[in-house]
Write an enzyme that holds these catalytic residues in place. Structure first.
Site, PDB file in Angstrom:
ATOM      1  N   TYR A  15       0.808  -1.100   0.060  1.00 22.08           N
ATOM      2  CA  TYR A  15      -0.071  -0.086  -0.197  1.00 22.08           C
ATOM      3  C   TYR A  15       0.855   1.259  -0.019  1.00 22.08           C
ATOM      4  CZ  TYR A  15      -3.391   3.502   1.868  1.00 22.08           C
ATOM      5  OH  TYR A  15      -4.296   4.241   1.978  1.00 22.08           O
ATOM      6  N   SER A 129       5.785   3.472  13.480  1.00 24.11           N
ATOM      7  CA  SER A 129       4.379   3.505  13.547  1.00 24.11           C
ATOM      8  C   SER A 129       4.371   4.527  14.868  1.00 24.11           C
ATOM      9  CB  SER A 129       3.778   2.221  13.594  1.00 24.11           C
ATOM     10  OG  SER A 129       2.637   2.444  14.253  1.00 24.11           O
ATOM     11  N   THR A 131       2.432   3.812  16.743  1.00 25.05           N
ATOM     12  CA  THR A 131       2.051   2.790  17.863  1.00 25.05           C
ATOM     13  C   THR A 131       3.347   2.849  18.887  1.00 25.05           C
ATOM     14  OG1 THR A 131       1.211   0.530  18.224  1.00 25.05           O
ATOM     15  CG2 THR A 131       3.139   0.749  16.758  1.00 25.05           C
ATOM     16  N   TYR A 154       3.284  -6.904  17.059  1.00 34.76           N
ATOM     17  CA  TYR A 154       3.709  -5.889  16.249  1.00 34.76           C
ATOM     18  C   TYR A 154       4.261  -4.619  16.565  1.00 34.76           C
ATOM     19  CZ  TYR A 154       2.708  -1.991  12.818  1.00 34.76           C
ATOM     20  OH  TYR A 154       2.728  -0.744  12.200  1.00 34.76           O
ATOM     21  N   LYS A 158       8.213  -2.899  15.986  1.00 29.88           N
ATOM     22  CA  LYS A 158       8.621  -1.576  15.551  1.00 29.88           C
ATOM     23  C   LYS A 158       9.422  -0.943  16.529  1.00 29.88           C
ATOM     24  CE  LYS A 158       6.471  -1.750  11.817  1.00 29.88           C
ATOM     25  NZ  LYS A 158       7.227  -1.775  10.456  1.00 29.88           N
ATOM     26  N   PHE A 183       1.493   7.887  11.286  1.00 28.63           N
ATOM     27  CA  PHE A 183       0.149   7.846  11.842  1.00 28.63           C
ATOM     28  C   PHE A 183      -0.939   7.029  10.933  1.00 28.63           C
ATOM     29  CE2 PHE A 183       0.820  10.416  15.734  1.00 28.63           C
ATOM     30  CZ  PHE A 183       2.118  10.610  15.344  1.00 28.63           C
ATOM     31  N   ASN A 184      -2.195   7.491  10.568  1.00 29.42           N
ATOM     32  CA  ASN A 184      -3.139   6.693  10.119  1.00 29.42           C
ATOM     33  C   ASN A 184      -3.141   6.898   8.634  1.00 29.42           C
ATOM     34  OD1 ASN A 184      -3.660   6.602  12.973  1.00 29.42           O
ATOM     35  ND2 ASN A 184      -5.364   4.981  12.292  1.00 29.42           N
ATOM     36  N   ASN A 203      -8.980  -4.765   9.256  1.00 30.85           N
ATOM     37  CA  ASN A 203      -8.929  -4.503  10.571  1.00 30.85           C
ATOM     38  C   ASN A 203      -9.139  -3.027  10.743  1.00 30.85           C
ATOM     39  OD1 ASN A 203      -8.318  -7.140  11.699  1.00 30.85           O
ATOM     40  ND2 ASN A 203      -6.567  -6.956  10.475  1.00 30.85           N
TER      41      ASN A 203
HETATM   42  N1  UFG Z   1     -12.266   1.367  14.086  1.00 31.00           N
HETATM   43  C1  UFG Z   1     -13.744   1.500  14.262  1.00 31.00           C
HETATM   44  N2  UFG Z   1     -14.403   0.347  13.547  1.00 31.00           N
HETATM   45  C2  UFG Z   1     -13.659  -0.395  12.719  1.00 31.00           C
HETATM   46  C3  UFG Z   1     -12.313   0.002  12.431  1.00 31.00           C
HETATM   47  C4  UFG Z   1     -11.752   0.778  13.461  1.00 31.00           C
HETATM   48  O1  UFG Z   1     -14.457   2.109  14.877  1.00 31.00           O
HETATM   49  O2  UFG Z   1     -14.083  -1.506  12.067  1.00 31.00           O
HETATM   50  C5  UFG Z   1     -11.687   2.656  15.003  1.00 31.00           C
HETATM   51  C6  UFG Z   1     -10.514   2.144  15.912  1.00 31.00           C
HETATM   52  O3  UFG Z   1     -11.395   1.996  17.200  1.00 31.00           O
HETATM   53  C7  UFG Z   1      -9.872   3.405  15.850  1.00 31.00           C
HETATM   54  C8  UFG Z   1      -9.883   4.039  14.477  1.00 31.00           C
HETATM   55  O4  UFG Z   1     -10.965   3.497  14.092  1.00 31.00           O
HETATM   56  O5  UFG Z   1     -10.302   4.339  16.826  1.00 31.00           O
HETATM   57  C9  UFG Z   1      -8.672   3.845  13.669  1.00 31.00           C
HETATM   58  O6  UFG Z   1      -8.425   2.440  13.502  1.00 31.00           O
HETATM   59  P1  UFG Z   1      -7.589   1.664  12.692  1.00 31.00           P
HETATM   60  O7  UFG Z   1      -7.522   0.131  12.905  1.00 31.00           O
HETATM   61  O8  UFG Z   1      -7.517   1.925  11.433  1.00 31.00           O
HETATM   62  O9  UFG Z   1      -6.230   2.350  13.201  1.00 31.00           O
HETATM   63  P2  UFG Z   1      -5.449   2.176  14.666  1.00 31.00           P
HETATM   64  O10 UFG Z   1      -5.181   3.704  14.795  1.00 31.00           O
HETATM   65  O11 UFG Z   1      -5.911   1.349  15.559  1.00 31.00           O
HETATM   66  O12 UFG Z   1      -4.189   1.443  14.142  1.00 31.00           O
HETATM   67  C10 UFG Z   1      -3.120   1.937  13.670  1.00 31.00           C
HETATM   68  C11 UFG Z   1      -2.238   1.501  12.388  1.00 31.00           C
HETATM   69  C12 UFG Z   1      -1.309   0.294  13.266  1.00 31.00           C
HETATM   70  C13 UFG Z   1      -0.677   0.803  14.419  1.00 31.00           C
HETATM   71  C14 UFG Z   1      -1.764   1.499  15.422  1.00 31.00           C
HETATM   72  C15 UFG Z   1      -1.300   2.126  16.680  1.00 31.00           C
HETATM   73  O13 UFG Z   1      -2.809   0.940  11.625  1.00 31.00           O
HETATM   74  O14 UFG Z   1      -0.527  -0.320  12.522  1.00 31.00           O
HETATM   75  O15 UFG Z   1      -2.368   2.624  14.660  1.00 31.00           O
HETATM   76  O16 UFG Z   1      -2.514   2.513  17.496  1.00 31.00           O
HETATM   77  F1  UFG Z   1      -0.186  -0.003  15.506  1.00 31.00           F
END
Ligand code: UFG
Length: 341
Positions: A15, A129, A131, A154, A158, A183-184, A203
């Site tokens: 990606y 990340s 993270t 994971y 990192k 970040f995201n 995910n």
């Molecule tokens: N979320 C939902 N529903 C979903 C999926 C996600 O409400 O079906 C919310 C999560 O709770 C979060 C936000 O959307 O609040 C973002 O979630 P993501 O899974 O897209 O991303 P994260 O912030 O959890 O994860 C990212 C990176 C990881 C990293 C992490 C560190 O994808 O690689 O940040 O917190 F490890």
């Protein structure tokens, strides 16, 4: 003819990798991809060619395979750097498969570092990340904010990879790196030709939203609305993948131009926090559709809120984000509409 600006890119069909390869070509570099397509598709290379009118060289190789990586890298002793994307990246999966995550993420970094040393490649751009900040004490984090104990294998890989790279630059005179804390990442190339290709049930929030809008998923569950944030949902810093890609080109130029011999940590975010509900509303508005969603329980391990202070990236790389959140949400949806899941 030997190209003067060859860059090795592991995970270049993935990606963030594929968007970076496009930006490298646009900036006049000759990216050489190392990817085994375990989490990407070989037709992405054709799409890169369609966008840039250049077909990048691609070697199908597993970066854990030291012999195979050496065989490839020995052909590019004049490479001005290596960008290392290739890694496993799913938090939940890492809890199920810790050994795979440590072996792949740490093993391949070690192979890459050995290959760089053997063939005189001095500069590494590494994918880290946010993270590493864990549940930070403040919502906005600088690179000086403390690194917290990881809550998943994971995240721990990192943190560990960052340490290995720092030790490596301490140990060797001719090695410099940027540790890019993403970040995201969301969005896709504006052409709609490349984007994120999650395998199975996504995910991450963005592909879950686009797949729900497309009817592949019945509904999106918002993971918790009782957080201590203005609307109760988590806050993140969503950055357009094209802005992220451009930052990699700038990071490489920074390493080259300064003849960097240390490891420099850099946050890559927009500097702005957005809640899950704000993302849903903006996605609906910009794409003129309704998303089926419900509020559900919190997801274990989610941090409440985090976004970047991105001053260092601005200062050192001369980089700031160019795309808006709305553009990212539009590009994600355009990409989703164009693929067969
Ligand atoms: N979320 C939902 N529903 C979903 C999926 C996600 O409400 O079906 C919310 C999560 O709770 C979060 C936000 O959307 O609040 C973002 O979630 P993501 O899974 O897209 O991303 P994260 O912030 O959890 O994860 C990212 C990176 C990881 C990293 C992490 C560190 O994808 O690689 O940040 O917190 F490890």
């Amino acid at each position: 003819m030997m190209h003067s600006k060859t860059v090795l890119v592991t995970g270049g069909a993935g990606y963030i990798g594929s968007h970076t390869v496009v930006e490298l070509i646009n900036a006049g570099y000759n990216p050489i991809i190392l990817d085994d397509f375990r989490n990407s598709k070989s037709w992405i290379i054709d799409r890169i060619a369609q966008i840039t009118k250049v077909t990048p060289t691609c070697h199908q190789v597993d970066c854990q395979d030291e012999g195979a990586v050496m065989e490839v890298v020995k052909n590019y002793p004049n490479a001005i750097g290596l960008i290392h994307f290739a890694a496993d990246k799913a938090v939940g999966e890492s809890i199920q498969k810790p050994v795979q995550y440590y072996q792949n993420n740490i093993g391949s970094l070690c192979v890459i570092l050995k290959a760089m040393k053997s063939f005189g490649i001095k500069h590494l751009v590494f994918s880290s990340s946010c993270t590493v900040y864990g549940e930070a004490d403040t919502a906005v984090v600088t690179e000086e904010s403390p690194v917290k104990a990881a809550t998943s294998p994971y995240g721990d890989t990192k943190i560990t990879c960052e340490k290995i790279i720092r030790y490596n630059s301490n140990a060797h005179d001719n090695f410099g790196a940027t540790l890019l804390r993403y970040f995201n990442p969301i969005g896709a190339h504006p052409s709609g030709l490349i984007g994120e290709l999650p395998q199975g049930v996504p995910n991450n929030l963005m592909p879950y939203i686009t797949q729900t809008a497309k009817g592949i998923r019945e509904k999106l569950t918002v993971f918790g609305s009782d957080y201590n944030t203005p609307d109760g949902t988590n806050i993140r810093d969503y950055i357009h993948v094209m802005d992220l890609a451009k930052a990699h080109v700038k990071a490489l130029q920074f390493l080259n131009n300064t003849a960097c011999k240390e490891s420099v940590t850099i946050n890559l975010g927009t500097g702005k926090g957005t809640s899950v509900l704000e993302i849903i509303n903006a996605f609906e508005n910009v794409n003129q559709l309704k998303l089926n969603y419900e509020i559900g329980p919190r997801r274990v391990g989610d941090v409440e809120q985090i976004y970047a202070n991105s001053e260092r990236a601005k200062k050192l790389l001369g980089w700031t984000c160019e795309y808006s959140l709305n553009e990212a949400l539009k590009h994600s949806w355009e990409w989703e509409k164009g693929i067969d899941n």
